[in-house]
Write an enzyme that holds these catalytic residues in place. Sequence first.
Site, PDB file in Angstrom:
ATOM      1  CE  LYS A 103      -0.521  -0.437   5.032  1.00  0.00           C
ATOM      2  NZ  LYS A 103      -1.408  -0.515   6.159  1.00  0.00           N
TER       3      LYS A 103
ATOM      4  CB  THR B 141      -4.331  -2.856   4.221  1.00  0.00           C
ATOM      5  OG1 THR B 141      -3.107  -2.820   4.969  1.00  0.00           O
ATOM      6  CG2 THR B 141      -5.091  -1.565   4.423  1.00  0.00           C
TER       7      THR B 141
ATOM      8  CG  ASP C 147       4.880  -2.195   8.312  1.00  0.00           C
ATOM      9  OD1 ASP C 147       5.235  -3.203   8.953  1.00  0.00           O
ATOM     10  OD2 ASP C 147       3.793  -1.618   8.498  1.00  0.00           O
TER      11      ASP C 147
HETATM   12  N1  LIG Z   1      12.909   3.664   7.372  1.00  0.00           N
HETATM   13  C1  LIG Z   1      12.106   4.694   7.551  1.00  0.00           C
HETATM   14  N2  LIG Z   1      12.486   5.927   7.243  1.00  0.00           N
HETATM   15  C2  LIG Z   1      11.673   6.975   7.414  1.00  0.00           C
HETATM   16  N3  LIG Z   1      10.437   6.880   7.913  1.00  0.00           N
HETATM   17  C3  LIG Z   1       9.990   5.674   8.228  1.00  0.00           C
HETATM   18  C4  LIG Z   1      10.795   4.513   8.076  1.00  0.00           C
HETATM   19  N4  LIG Z   1      10.096   3.444   8.483  1.00  0.00           N
HETATM   20  C5  LIG Z   1       8.894   3.921   8.868  1.00  0.00           C
HETATM   21  N5  LIG Z   1       8.819   5.241   8.724  1.00  0.00           N
HETATM   22  C6  LIG Z   1       7.677   6.100   9.032  1.00  0.00           C
HETATM   23  O1  LIG Z   1       6.982   5.585  10.166  1.00  0.00           O
HETATM   24  C7  LIG Z   1       5.658   5.172   9.833  1.00  0.00           C
HETATM   25  C8  LIG Z   1       5.276   3.938  10.609  1.00  0.00           C
HETATM   26  O2  LIG Z   1       6.171   2.916  10.279  1.00  0.00           O
HETATM   27  P1  LIG Z   1       5.744   1.406  10.086  1.00  0.00           P
HETATM   28  O3  LIG Z   1       4.571   1.360   9.116  1.00  0.00           O
HETATM   29  O4  LIG Z   1       6.913   0.592   9.737  1.00  0.00           O
HETATM   30  O5  LIG Z   1       5.284   1.086  11.554  1.00  0.00           O
HETATM   31  P2  LIG Z   1       4.341  -0.072  12.067  1.00  0.00           P
HETATM   32  O6  LIG Z   1       4.269   0.014  13.546  1.00  0.00           O
HETATM   33  O7  LIG Z   1       4.829  -1.338  11.487  1.00  0.00           O
HETATM   34  O8  LIG Z   1       2.991   0.382  11.389  1.00  0.00           O
HETATM   35  P3  LIG Z   1       1.738  -0.454  10.922  1.00  0.00           P
HETATM   36  O9  LIG Z   1       0.679  -0.150  11.889  1.00  0.00           O
HETATM   37  O10 LIG Z   1       1.455   0.095   9.532  1.00  0.00           O
HETATM   38  O11 LIG Z   1       2.139  -1.900  10.869  1.00  0.00           O
HETATM   39  C9  LIG Z   1       5.705   4.978   8.338  1.00  0.00           C
HETATM   40  O12 LIG Z   1       4.425   5.162   7.781  1.00  0.00           O
HETATM   41  C10 LIG Z   1       6.692   6.072   7.906  1.00  0.00           C
HETATM   42  O13 LIG Z   1       6.049   7.317   7.814  1.00  0.00           O
END
Ligand SMILES: Nc1ncnc2c1ncn2[C@@H]1O[C@H](COP(=O)(O)OP(=O)(O)OP(=O)(O)O)[C@@H](O)[C@H]1O
Length: 779
Positions: free
Chosen positions: A595, A630, A611
């Site tokens: 997504k 999703t 992610d």
């Molecule tokens: N490597 C990165 N560099 C910069 N920003 C990042 C990076 N990884 C994640 N982010 C930012 O942080 C946000 C959340 O990260 P991520 O989706 O990996 O977290 P999550 O806890 O796994 O979320 P989800 O609920 O979608 O599973 C991303 O949407 C992005 O905006």
Amino acid sequence: MNDRERDGLISSLHNDVLALKDLVRNRENELVKLHREIHKLKSVLQQTTNHLNVTRNEQKQQHQQPQQQSPQRGRLYSLPEQCGDVTTSSQINPHICSSCGMVMPTSPEFALEALSLGGSAPSPSPSPSPTSNSVSAPQLPEVRPKATTKKQGVSAESCVQSIHQSYNVPIPKYDKDFSAKQQIKDAIMDNDFLKNIDASQVRELVDSMYSKCIAAGEFVVREGEAGAHLYVSAAGEFAVMQNGKVLDKMGPGKAFGELAILYNCTRTASIRVLTTSEDARVWVLDRRVFQQIMMRTGLQRIENSVNFLKSVPLLRNLSEELLAKIADVLELEFYAAGTYIIRQGTAGDSFFLISQGNVRVTQKLTATSLEETELRILSRGDYFGEQALINEDRRTANIIALPPGVECLTLDRDSFKRLIGDLCELKEKDYGDESRILAMKQAAENQEIFGSQAQQQQEYPDLKLTDLEVVSTLGIGGFGRVELVKAYHNDRVDTFALKCLKKRHIVDTKQEEHIFSERTIMLSSKSPFICRLYRTFRDDKYVYMLLEACMGGEIWTMLRDRGSFEDNAAQFIIGCVLQAFEYLHSHGIIYRDLKPENLMLDERGYVKLVDFGFAKYIGTSSKTWTFCGTPEYVAPEIILNKGHDRAVDYWALGILIHELLNGTPPFSAPDPMQTYNLILKGIDMISFPKQMSRWAVQLIKRLCRDVPSERLGYQTGGIQDIKKHKWFLGFDWDGLASQLLIPPFVRPIAHSTDVRYFDRFPCDPTEPPDELSGWDAEF
Ligand SMILES: Nc1ncnc2c1ncn2[C@@H]1O[C@H](COP(=O)(O)OP(=O)(O)OP(=O)(O)O)[C@@H](O)[C@H]1O
Ligand SMILES: Nc1nc2c(ncn2[C@@H]2O[C@@H]3COP(=O)(O)O[C@H]3[C@H]2O)c(=O)[nH]1
Ligand SMILES: Nc1nc2c(ncn2[C@@H]2O[C@@H]3COP(=O)(O)O[C@H]3[C@H]2O)c(=O)[nH]1
């Protein structure tokens, strides 16, 4: 915890308590029902033991006085069956029917015999046989026929004859209105002993009941008498009595009198009308009609079974005679969706033919594996369960019933061996287990290389958590925040994205395995199109992932700000995703969470997958069943829980192309269930916006096929098939792979901590609780 959270918790606990109370109430009701059932069965048992005792005594007497006989025996045999039940009018002598003046039958077999002889009067047996083991009512020894061998013979032999005779005998029907029919049907379904009757049989029973009025105070049924009718109370109040004591009271809509008919015993209780003001009313069914209906449908069932067996390819060449023998011993079984009909590794004694529905065959390919691999789907006419019977071994696979449930005809081990165990098809059956297990081993070796410690080697081994300084928040995910951090080490300053995941939340939502898998896959993945994970940390509250910082921001934010992308920008984004998929799929990994939110731009404008919370290693030939993704992006096979593999990533790719070009995914509704319904209707129900190019629409349609194996990318050409599609005409794939291609959106970045492409997030001063169970020891 703040006040709102506490209120929420209290209200949720309150709901839990209410639900538990409901459960307890239901269980109590079930218990009461079971107690009643036990009591009724005890009444039947009591009678049987009484009968047997009396019979034994009698046999003794007969040995002593072989010539003595009841003078009324002959009349007993000629009693018309419909005189079975007596009401008060016959109470002076309960054994004489007031209407016909005949002696009432007191043995349960009497009614059966009358039935089997069609009410005609066979000549009584001249002399009782001392060896017969008739059962009869102990209360009425003087009129009870002595046990005879003939009687025994009649009930077995002519009963069968009677089945055939009665097969075509018309069954009387009585008109009644809808509410009467409903009342009878509900009463039958509410009766623990009748409720298992087939729906078609219930319908016939309902039609054949007639109405009868009974005066206040009269007995409908008398304890100890033979039963010739089944009843449903239609109006008035009735008492259930045993030994003169009232056991229970019942109003309209209750079935009674079933025990004497079903168990071939005399009435186990009396039923008396309590209503005083006006007559009570009952629905009545003659025992003869009851049995006829049951026999007819029974015969019909055998006929249906033979017809079904004829249609089973395995049994195609068997003689009619053998098929009839098989039909005779087949048992019909039903299994609710999700039931493990067979579990791999267990002992088993049954062979199964599917007569309705579908089953999934799965197998654990190694003794230690937790995953089950889907092997095939079997449907009507297919069979299973022969392996454990032929090889005298344990079950070699799992068989799981698919929605809405499965109906099977089963054969026990002995019948299987005797009737069909010699069939060549069964003996020579080869499911290809060996080559499958070999392929699995090969894939496992590949996985070992991919997920090996060497591959997972953590970088920056000297870096400590305390070396990191938080600059700002880049994003917030389901388990915590992603912070931009500066790392001071070895006289250098580097910037990273530090993903901080709340351990308690992970444990509470049982996501430990997903987080582990995310760690293993990301540490091992070395592709310029996948965000690098350098190393992980842990403390009492969090696990941390030290990630490559993608400072160009999210594709999702760009899409939100622009509304949609031009074809060339979308091609570049999709091209990068395809490069990432090519890498992951070739290593047996599926991504499952494509997504725009999970696509980030690096400072050059190249797209990277972030992610990996739902990514999973499945190897090359297996499937997985966890529902994840999703809503707008999940493929139909995930919704239908059919088992899925990398084909779900091609589906999601089609959805992503649509969202990038239009700003919205094709299947989107206010709530997930509605979204799933749209997805199941299929891509052909979607009307694509006019501005979309013909090739883009065609590619989306080819990716979003309902049948996973038909999706572009899944066939022998693999991902190359997608790359070769006309929508990508002229796209520089080599330039992309070597990263020499100039990205369509170069985003200027002033310095390594320039966060202009990220939204602002307020700080969160709350601290999560400690989580010390130790599941994260490897982090
Ligand atoms: N490597 C990165 N560099 C910069 N920003 C990042 C990076 N990884 C994640 N982010 C930012 O942080 C946000 C959340 O990260 P991520 O989706 O990996 O977290 P999550 O806890 O796994 O979320 P989800 O609920 O979608 O599973 C991303 O949407 C992005 O905006
Ligand atoms: N034995 C028994 N019969 C009951 C009870 N409650 C209702 N009955 C009905 O009373 C009926 C008496 O005739 P049957 O023995 O044929 O079937 C019996 C049941 O249908 C109970 O608690 N015990
Ligand atoms: N071992 C194995 N069994 C299969 C396969 N496909 C269907 N089955 C059936 O699954 C059944 C599981 O129980 P059995 O081992 O008795 O018999 C097995 C077969 O009838 C397959 O590919 N391998």
